[in-house]
Design an enzyme around this catalytic site. Structure first.
Site, PDB file in Angstrom:
ATOM      1  NE  ARG A 126      -6.458   1.237   0.421  1.00  0.00           N
ATOM      2  CZ  ARG A 126      -6.415   2.507   0.815  1.00  0.00           C
ATOM      3  NH1 ARG A 126      -6.415   3.491  -0.076  1.00  0.00           N
ATOM      4  NH2 ARG A 126      -6.376   2.799   2.096  1.00  0.00           N
ATOM      5  CB  THR A 428      -7.405  10.948  -2.695  1.00  0.00           C
ATOM      6  OG1 THR A 428      -7.467  10.270  -3.925  1.00  0.00           O
ATOM      7  CG2 THR A 428      -8.787  11.004  -2.137  1.00  0.00           C
ATOM      8  CB  THR A 446      -5.728   8.254  -3.374  1.00  0.00           C
ATOM      9  OG1 THR A 446      -5.080   8.950  -2.318  1.00  0.00           O
ATOM     10  CG2 THR A 446      -5.690   6.778  -3.065  1.00  0.00           C
ATOM     11  CD  GLU A 467      -3.475   5.015  -0.515  1.00  0.00           C
ATOM     12  OE1 GLU A 467      -4.221   5.665   0.231  1.00  0.00           O
ATOM     13  OE2 GLU A 467      -3.047   5.437  -1.588  1.00  0.00           O
ATOM     14  CB  SER A 495      -9.685   2.863   1.371  1.00  0.00           C
ATOM     15  OG  SER A 495     -10.098   4.088   0.813  1.00  0.00           O
ATOM     16  N   GLY A 516     -10.296  13.379   1.127  1.00  0.00           N
ATOM     17  CA  GLY A 516     -10.392  13.858   2.505  1.00  0.00           C
ATOM     18  C   GLY A 516     -10.091  12.804   3.558  1.00  0.00           C
TER      19      GLY A 516
END
Ligand code: GLU
Length: 622
Positions: A126, A428, A446, A467, A495, A516
């Site tokens: 991430r 993503t 993503t 993000e 996330s 999604g």
């Protein structure tokens, strides 16, 4: 208990070994002209590669949204690489063919089953916020309110330190058998030769056209000739080919403490906006030191037992594993009957609603927030939450979060202390790979929105993520419940990504995931319920119409879901409404696989949503 598919809905056989997609790639390759960025003015439009949504066979299997990426994984598997190698080759190729969702300018989560030790591992790639980010960094001092969401999206401020390369590096060091340089080769080839533009790529570009136009290197790369590439044209990305090549030589340190990282920081800090653009594009806080500080994380996956399966997922900083897991634990208290799908779906929606309330209240980056993960996933807490569900009546939403404190003896009625659902972009990509040894990867990668921040690193051929808009942009007002997902220095935004692997008796059975945004969790959950409880085989479990309940007053659903179940659910008090896109009315774009028996794997992609995906196997079953 978990059931195998019946013979009446047995997997489709005879998947062609060399797919039309691969053949079409060869056609595209034969068209290759000297490399210039973007779509060459192809004399005659080509047919985009055909996609096959189900493939069953031996020796290895893959499902991605894109035939070139699936072909890259198959190539690695054929050459003796394992599932981890193949997943990274596929995701590098997605960086070429799906540049608006998958790029080294973004991040992701990867769940891995290691056949040798029979253990599941989680890799957190991430993005992190720059060190100087604060809870009110997205607040406009003039108004005291968060800046408009669209403005936050297309800004340097939303760009997190990319995690993908560090994640690939960590995952390959631990479980890979090939070096990055080798695994980048199929992607480099595709970037140089180009791929045939399909409707989906065209549409995704067109949806972004206005903002892409305002950012010079993005316009130059993705709007060749000043407009979105035509369907059937060949799109090349020589800048990305060069970047990947150099990356192969220099290694990931080039990003984390090297020249590429400096370029990323500079681009986020001062986005290359056309001076003539009317759009306000805020500068970012990122500095080269933030890239040096980045570390991908190996984590213990989440685990719950559900109807005889062990279901593993991504722990915080994602809420995917904890929320899917909590909802499954809640559902474990009910009998879901395949003969009465409307009632089963009622339970599915109610369990999602409750799990979402807890997600919002308790889940954030575990390095900065105390997440009560064990309690959220405990059977006691699930029982307490389950006792709020009525078989014939939906609870008015939003419902309040529960108290995962280890003391679970009474039911707590739904209250009112809740938080509105924050917007999370719906875009993503997810891929699954299995190899001949039985290793399995489920991987979400993503940029957050289609096109991320819209900011391309000049001359490098890839977009930067947005993000950080996954944080809560507006700090809570005094007296409202604490928010574990406020922006913070070097913090990971929460996330929803949920790459999930389910084992039966220690051996892999299912892997599933989807894009999604916050619907990721409900889509993974619904596919699991379809497959495990409702007697569908995996292709049907993916294709079935979807609905999502994320602790909102309405249940949002696809049109076919509303036709099939809308009335029965409305009779129980659910407010079922059409899923509001944007820009489409479909929920997710899943990929999944199932071990039908040891060695025999069925790879499954979407047959229709987002133009369908691409499943392939090394040796098709006869
Ligand atoms: N940013 C989203 C998340 O981390 C993923 C992007 C998407 O699928 O929409 O949950």
């Amino acid at each position: 208990m978990f059931r195998y598919p019946s013979s009446s809905n047995a997997p489709r056989r005879n998947a062609p070994r060399r797919t039309a997609a691969v053949a079409a790639l060869a056609v595209a390759a034969s068209l290759a002209v000297p490399a210039t960025a973007g779509a060459a003015p192809a004399p005659a439009p080509r047919t985009p590669p055909a996609k096959q949504p189900v493939a069953t066979g031996y020796g290895g299997a893959v499902s991605t949204v894109d035939p070139d990426a699936s072909a890259a994984a198959i190539e690695v598997l054929r050459q003796g690489g394992n599932a981890m190698d193949a997943a990274i080759a596929a995701s590098a190729t997605l960086g070429v063919t799906e540049p608006y969702v998958a790029a080294i300018g973004g991040g992701g989560y990867l769940t891995y089953y290691d056949a040798r030790t029979r253990r599941v591992h989680a890799f957190d790639g991430r993005e992190i916020a720059p060190r100087t980010m604060r809870p009110d960094s997205f607040v406009d001092p003039a108004t005291g309110k968060a800046i408009p969401f669209d403005e936050a999206v297309t800004s340097g401020l939303s760009v997190g330190v990319p995690g993908t390369l560090a994640q690939w590096d960590l995952a390959l060091r631990r479980f890979g058998t090939r070096d990055l340089r080798t695994l980048l080769k199929p992607a480099i080839r595709t970037a140089e030769r180009g791929f045939v533009v399909d409707q989906e790529f065209h549409d995704q570009t067109a949806e972004n056209e206005a903002r892409f136009r305002d950012i010079v290197p993005t316009r130059e790369l993705f709007l060749p000739g000043g407009k979105p590439p035509e369907v059937g044209s060949v799109f090349r990305n020589p800048d990305l080919a060069r970047t990947y090549r150099e990356l192969g030589r220099r290694g990931p340190r080039w990003m984390y403490g090297g020249g590429l990282g400096d370029e990323v920081a500079r681009t986020a800090a001062r986005p290359p906006v056309d001076p003539a653009a009317k759009r306000k594009v805020r500068s970012g806080l990122m500095r080269p030191g933030d890239l040096r500080a980045y570390r991908a994380q190996r984590r213990e996956p989440t685990h719950v037992a559900y109807r005889g399966l062990d279901v593993y997922g991504e722990p915080p900083s994602s809420s995917g594993g904890s929320t899917v897991g909590e909802a499954l634990n809640i559902l474990g208290n009910f009998r879901l009957d395949a003969k009465d799908p409307a009632t089963a779906l009622h339970y599915y929606l109610e369990a999602s609603k409750l799990a979402y309330a807890d997600r919002g209240r308790y889940v954030g980056d575990p390095s900065q927030v105390d997440v009560p993960l064990d309690e959220l996933l405990s059977s006691g807490f699930a029982r307490e939450r389950a006792c709020l569900i009525k078989p014939d009546r939906a609870a008015p939403a939003p419902v309040a979060p529960g108290t995962p404190d280890g003391r679970y003896d009474a039911c707590v009625p739904p209250g009112t202390q809740t938080r509105a659902l924050a917007y999370e972009g719906p875009q993503t990509t997810h891929l699954v790979v299995a190899d001949k040894w039985g290793n399995v990867v489920a991987y979400n990668v993503t940029l957050e929105q289609f096109g991320g921040s819209g900011i391309t690193v000049p001359g490098r051929g890839f977009l930067l993520n947005n993000e950080l808009t996954d944080f809560s942009l507006q700090p809570p007002t005094p007296g409202s419940p604490p928010d574990p997902n406020l922006p913070g220095g070097h913090k990971r935004p929460r996330s929803s990504m949920a790459p999930t692997i389910a084992l039966k008796d220690g051996r892999p059975r299912l892997a599933v995931g989807t894009p999604g945004g916050s619907t990721i969790i409900t889509t993974v959950l619904q596919i699991l319920v379809n497959r495990i409880d409702l007697g569908m085989d995996l292709p049907h479990a993916l294709a079935a119409p979807r609905a999502t309940q994320r602790n909102t007053p309405q249940v949002f659903a696809e049109p076919a879901f509303i036709s099939a179940y809308g009335r029965a659910l409305a009779a129980r008090g659910h407010r079922v409404e059409a899923f509001p896109g944007p820009p489409r009315d479909v929920i997710g774009a899943a990929t999944a696989l199932e071990f039908l028996r040891p060695g025999l794997v069925q790879a499954v992609a979407e047959p229709v949503r987002r133009g369908g995906g691409s499943a392939m196997v090394l040796t098709p079953a006869r």
